[in-house]
Write a protein that holds these residues in place. Structure first.
Motif, mmCIF file in Angstrom:
data_model
loop_
_atom_site.group_PDB
_atom_site.id
_atom_site.type_symbol
_atom_site.label_atom_id
_atom_site.label_comp_id
_atom_site.label_asym_id
_atom_site.label_seq_id
_atom_site.Cartn_x
_atom_site.Cartn_y
_atom_site.Cartn_z
ATOM 1 N N THR A 31 0.820 -1.201 0.000
ATOM 2 C CA THR A 31 0.000 0.000 0.000
ATOM 3 C C THR A 31 0.861 1.260 0.000
ATOM 4 O O THR A 31 1.817 1.353 0.763
ATOM 5 C CB THR A 31 -0.909 0.020 1.241
ATOM 6 O OG1 THR A 31 -1.706 -1.166 1.238
ATOM 7 C CG2 THR A 31 -1.819 1.232 1.245
ATOM 8 N N ILE A 32 0.523 2.179 -0.871
ATOM 9 C CA ILE A 32 1.157 3.495 -0.862
ATOM 10 C C ILE A 32 0.111 4.448 -0.322
ATOM 11 O O ILE A 32 -0.854 4.781 -1.002
ATOM 12 C CB ILE A 32 1.643 3.912 -2.271
ATOM 13 C CG1 ILE A 32 2.715 2.935 -2.750
ATOM 14 C CG2 ILE A 32 2.171 5.341 -2.236
ATOM 15 C CD1 ILE A 32 3.205 3.195 -4.160
ATOM 16 N N ARG A 33 0.298 4.842 0.921
ATOM 17 C CA ARG A 33 -0.689 5.664 1.616
ATOM 18 C C ARG A 33 -0.522 7.139 1.277
ATOM 19 O O ARG A 33 0.590 7.611 1.064
ATOM 20 C CB ARG A 33 -0.524 5.516 3.127
ATOM 21 C CG ARG A 33 -0.849 4.159 3.670
ATOM 22 C CD ARG A 33 -0.539 4.098 5.167
ATOM 23 N NE ARG A 33 -0.373 2.778 5.694
ATOM 24 C CZ ARG A 33 0.652 1.965 5.460
ATOM 25 N NH1 ARG A 33 1.613 2.338 4.679
ATOM 26 N NH2 ARG A 33 0.702 0.771 5.997
ATOM 27 N N SER A 34 -1.621 7.846 1.329
ATOM 28 C CA SER A 34 -1.556 9.296 1.209
ATOM 29 C C SER A 34 -1.026 9.852 2.526
ATOM 30 O O SER A 34 -1.506 9.488 3.592
ATOM 31 C CB SER A 34 -2.939 9.867 0.934
ATOM 32 O OG SER A 34 -2.886 11.280 0.996
ATOM 33 N N PRO A 35 -0.046 10.731 2.477
ATOM 34 C CA PRO A 35 0.505 11.290 3.711
ATOM 35 C C PRO A 35 -0.256 12.508 4.228
ATOM 36 O O PRO A 35 0.292 13.326 4.963
ATOM 37 C CB PRO A 35 1.934 11.659 3.301
ATOM 38 C CG PRO A 35 1.845 11.957 1.853
ATOM 39 C CD PRO A 35 0.759 11.066 1.308
ATOM 40 N N THR A 36 -1.530 12.629 3.881
ATOM 41 C CA THR A 36 -2.314 13.794 4.276
ATOM 42 C C THR A 36 -2.311 13.992 5.786
ATOM 43 O O THR A 36 -2.174 15.111 6.264
ATOM 44 C CB THR A 36 -3.760 13.679 3.761
ATOM 45 O OG1 THR A 36 -3.714 13.593 2.345
ATOM 46 C CG2 THR A 36 -4.583 14.891 4.151
ATOM 47 N N TYR A 37 -2.448 12.922 6.554
ATOM 48 C CA TYR A 37 -2.528 13.058 8.009
ATOM 49 C C TYR A 37 -1.203 12.758 8.703
ATOM 50 O O TYR A 37 -0.906 13.324 9.750
ATOM 51 C CB TYR A 37 -3.647 12.171 8.569
ATOM 52 C CG TYR A 37 -4.985 12.666 8.106
ATOM 53 C CD1 TYR A 37 -5.554 13.800 8.672
ATOM 54 C CD2 TYR A 37 -5.661 12.054 7.062
ATOM 55 C CE1 TYR A 37 -6.764 14.296 8.220
ATOM 56 C CE2 TYR A 37 -6.867 12.538 6.606
ATOM 57 C CZ TYR A 37 -7.413 13.658 7.188
ATOM 58 O OH TYR A 37 -8.603 14.146 6.729
ATOM 59 N N THR A 38 -0.393 11.884 8.125
ATOM 60 C CA THR A 38 0.904 11.564 8.727
ATOM 61 C C THR A 38 1.963 12.588 8.328
ATOM 62 O O THR A 38 3.031 12.627 8.928
ATOM 63 C CB THR A 38 1.373 10.168 8.277
ATOM 64 O OG1 THR A 38 1.464 10.136 6.852
ATOM 65 C CG2 THR A 38 0.431 9.088 8.773
ATOM 66 N N LEU A 39 1.713 13.374 7.310
ATOM 67 C CA LEU A 39 2.586 14.390 6.723
ATOM 68 C C LEU A 39 3.720 13.790 5.907
ATOM 69 O O LEU A 39 4.112 14.348 4.896
ATOM 70 C CB LEU A 39 3.148 15.356 7.773
ATOM 71 C CG LEU A 39 2.114 16.106 8.595
ATOM 72 C CD1 LEU A 39 2.817 17.054 9.567
ATOM 73 C CD2 LEU A 39 1.150 16.865 7.720
ATOM 74 N N VAL A 40 4.286 12.670 6.342
ATOM 75 C CA VAL A 40 5.347 12.033 5.560
ATOM 76 C C VAL A 40 5.204 10.515 5.653
ATOM 77 O O VAL A 40 4.920 9.964 6.716
ATOM 78 C CB VAL A 40 6.760 12.492 6.012
ATOM 79 C CG1 VAL A 40 7.045 12.080 7.441
ATOM 80 C CG2 VAL A 40 7.839 11.961 5.092
ATOM 81 N N GLU A 41 5.364 9.860 4.510
ATOM 82 C CA GLU A 41 5.429 8.402 4.441
ATOM 83 C C GLU A 41 6.782 8.059 3.835
ATOM 84 O O GLU A 41 7.195 8.656 2.842
ATOM 85 C CB GLU A 41 4.302 7.830 3.560
ATOM 86 C CG GLU A 41 2.917 7.978 4.147
ATOM 87 C CD GLU A 41 2.638 7.046 5.322
ATOM 88 O OE1 GLU A 41 3.345 6.020 5.481
ATOM 89 O OE2 GLU A 41 1.708 7.347 6.086
ATOM 90 N N ARG A 42 7.455 7.112 4.452
ATOM 91 C CA ARG A 42 8.778 6.689 3.996
ATOM 92 C C ARG A 42 8.657 5.329 3.312
ATOM 93 O O ARG A 42 7.997 4.440 3.840
ATOM 94 C CB ARG A 42 9.732 6.621 5.177
ATOM 95 C CG ARG A 42 10.016 7.980 5.774
ATOM 96 C CD ARG A 42 10.785 7.842 7.104
ATOM 97 N NE ARG A 42 11.374 9.103 7.515
ATOM 98 C CZ ARG A 42 10.770 10.007 8.285
ATOM 99 N NH1 ARG A 42 9.547 9.785 8.719
ATOM 100 N NH2 ARG A 42 11.374 11.124 8.617
ATOM 101 N N TYR A 43 9.326 5.173 2.162
ATOM 102 C CA TYR A 43 9.232 3.939 1.387
ATOM 103 C C TYR A 43 10.618 3.448 1.001
ATOM 104 O O TYR A 43 11.406 4.197 0.425
ATOM 105 C CB TYR A 43 8.423 4.160 0.108
ATOM 106 C CG TYR A 43 6.992 4.515 0.380
ATOM 107 C CD1 TYR A 43 6.067 3.527 0.700
ATOM 108 C CD2 TYR A 43 6.564 5.835 0.354
ATOM 109 C CE1 TYR A 43 4.746 3.853 0.969
ATOM 110 C CE2 TYR A 43 5.246 6.167 0.621
ATOM 111 C CZ TYR A 43 4.347 5.172 0.927
ATOM 112 O OH TYR A 43 3.042 5.511 1.196
ATOM 113 N N PRO A 44 10.904 2.168 1.284
ATOM 114 C CA PRO A 44 12.157 1.589 0.788
ATOM 115 C C PRO A 44 12.027 1.351 -0.720
ATOM 116 O O PRO A 44 10.982 0.900 -1.192
ATOM 117 C CB PRO A 44 12.282 0.275 1.559
ATOM 118 C CG PRO A 44 10.886 -0.073 1.967
ATOM 119 C CD PRO A 44 10.134 1.228 2.088
#
Length: 151
Positions: A55-68
């Motif tokens: 899953t590639i989440r929208s960072p709307t609420y987390t502000l940042v999503e990190r992906y390897p």
């Protein structure tokens, strides 16, 4: 500068794949556009093309999503829409050299705290599709656009 018409989601995915195929080793991309203009869609397509699975989440609420990434490096997908003050970014632990790719939605809300972009992508609704304007702000960004070419 490259100006494109993205007729549908498949065209947006294709742009993401082409960007991934030619990206420099280290890059910052600022994604501009109104709500619904396709910023997250393009970011997801680019991340998928770089080998992100799951899953590639929208960072709307987390502000940042990190992906390897498949190459062992890391990409950060940020959405600053909910930022009230650029100083709030200090609490996210962002280190400019830690990620090989920054994808930043609503970068104007980050003030002078964000690293300067190599590439700015301006998305807008255009009829049934979208328009995309790609602008280079650095030598690396210019080389990226040249490698991307026109189609």
């Amino acid at each position: 500068m490259i100006q494109l018409h993205l007729a549908d989601a498949a065209a947006t995915d294709d742009l993401g794949q082409r960007l991934a195929a030619h990206r420099p080793a280290q890059a910052v991309v600022h994604l501009h556009g109104d709500l619904g203009a396709g910023k997250s869609t393009l970011a997801r397509a680019l991340l998928r093309a770089l080998g992100v699975t799951g899953t590639i989440r929208s960072p709307t609420y987390t502000l940042v999503e990190r992906y390897p990434l498949a190459d062992g490096r890391e990409a950060w997908h940020m959405d600053l829409y909910r930022i009230g003050d650029p100083g709030e970014l200090d609490f996210l632990g962002l280190d400019e050299g830690a990620a090989s790719l920054w994808l930043v939605e609503w970068p104007q809300r980050g003030g002078g705290v964000l690293p300067a972009p190599d590439l700015r992508i301006e998305l807008a609704m255009e009829g049934e599709g979208r328009s995309a304007r790609l602008l280079a702000d650095t030598d690396a960004g210019q080389a990226w656009l040249q490698a991307l070419g026109h189609r």
